[in-house]
Design a protein around this motif. Structure first.
Motif, PDB file in Angstrom:
ATOM      1  N   ARG A  12     -50.217 -24.735 -30.635  1.00 56.56           N
ATOM      2  CA  ARG A  12     -50.943 -23.407 -30.042  1.00 56.56           C
ATOM      3  C   ARG A  12     -51.837 -23.287 -31.064  1.00 56.56           C
ATOM      4  O   ARG A  12     -53.038 -22.561 -31.255  1.00 56.56           O
ATOM      5  CB  ARG A  12     -49.915 -22.560 -29.835  1.00 56.56           C
ATOM      6  N   ILE A  13     -51.727 -23.675 -32.681  1.00 58.38           N
ATOM      7  CA  ILE A  13     -52.773 -22.762 -33.738  1.00 58.38           C
ATOM      8  C   ILE A  13     -53.725 -24.028 -33.536  1.00 58.38           C
ATOM      9  O   ILE A  13     -55.035 -23.401 -33.601  1.00 58.38           O
ATOM     10  CB  ILE A  13     -51.752 -23.181 -35.325  1.00 58.38           C
ATOM     11  N   LEU A  14     -53.434 -25.337 -33.362  1.00 59.85           N
ATOM     12  CA  LEU A  14     -54.579 -26.037 -33.139  1.00 59.85           C
ATOM     13  C   LEU A  14     -55.557 -26.048 -32.254  1.00 59.85           C
ATOM     14  O   LEU A  14     -57.104 -25.392 -32.018  1.00 59.85           O
ATOM     15  CB  LEU A  14     -53.860 -26.920 -32.835  1.00 59.85           C
ATOM     16  N   SER A  15     -55.165 -25.078 -30.648  1.00 53.85           N
ATOM     17  CA  SER A  15     -55.450 -24.749 -29.748  1.00 53.85           C
ATOM     18  C   SER A  15     -56.309 -23.542 -29.669  1.00 53.85           C
ATOM     19  O   SER A  15     -57.581 -23.216 -29.216  1.00 53.85           O
ATOM     20  CB  SER A  15     -54.518 -24.329 -28.066  1.00 53.85           C
ATOM     21  N   ALA A  16     -55.877 -22.615 -30.392  1.00 55.81           N
ATOM     22  CA  ALA A  16     -56.598 -20.835 -31.257  1.00 55.81           C
ATOM     23  C   ALA A  16     -57.670 -21.994 -32.023  1.00 55.81           C
ATOM     24  O   ALA A  16     -58.920 -20.611 -32.237  1.00 55.81           O
ATOM     25  CB  ALA A  16     -55.147 -20.177 -31.584  1.00 55.81           C
ATOM     26  N   SER A  17     -57.525 -22.793 -32.201  1.00 55.82           N
ATOM     27  CA  SER A  17     -58.760 -22.870 -33.571  1.00 55.82           C
ATOM     28  C   SER A  17     -60.136 -24.097 -32.471  1.00 55.82           C
ATOM     29  O   SER A  17     -61.240 -23.482 -33.086  1.00 55.82           O
ATOM     30  CB  SER A  17     -58.242 -24.678 -34.522  1.00 55.82           C
ATOM     31  N   ILE A  18     -59.787 -24.670 -31.302  1.00 54.91           N
ATOM     32  CA  ILE A  18     -60.503 -25.405 -30.868  1.00 54.91           C
ATOM     33  C   ILE A  18     -61.198 -23.699 -30.458  1.00 54.91           C
ATOM     34  O   ILE A  18     -62.288 -23.513 -29.638  1.00 54.91           O
ATOM     35  CB  ILE A  18     -59.761 -26.710 -29.324  1.00 54.91           C
TER      36      ILE A  18
END
Length: 93
Positions: free
Chosen positions: A19-25
């Motif tokens: 989810r953190i990776l998704s938010a960063s994207i």
């Protein structure tokens, strides 16, 4: 800090990391839209984001379901999987 992270269950840490990776994207895409300042390019970036969201959803649900598989009956797992299928069907149809 290491001690705190070691207390978190591995599957929960994996789901949160995705989810953190998704938010960063998503944040990177928003910044790129502002930098390019072009509607066509913004739509292209947005189209790429339409792929990221469902992939992250399915991956996090899979991690969660696999970690709970021994606690749930087959019928409950079936209904959860059916719910995810309906969500994806609703997104793409």
């Amino acid at each position: 800090m290491k001690r705190w992270i070691s207390l978190i269950e591995t599957s929960v840490l994996s789901m949160a990391g995705l989810r953190i990776l998704s938010a960063s994207i998503e944040l990177t895409a928003a910044i790129l839209m502002l930098i390019f300042n072009d509607v066509k390019k913004a739509l292209a970036i947005n189209a790429l984001l339409a792929i990221v969201g469902p992939v992250v959803l399915v991956t996090t649900m899979t991690i969660g379901l696999l970690s709970m598989a021994d606690q749930l009956s087959f019928s409950k797992l079936f209904f959860v999987g059916l719910g995810v299928a309906f969500i994806l069907f609703g997104i793409y149809k």
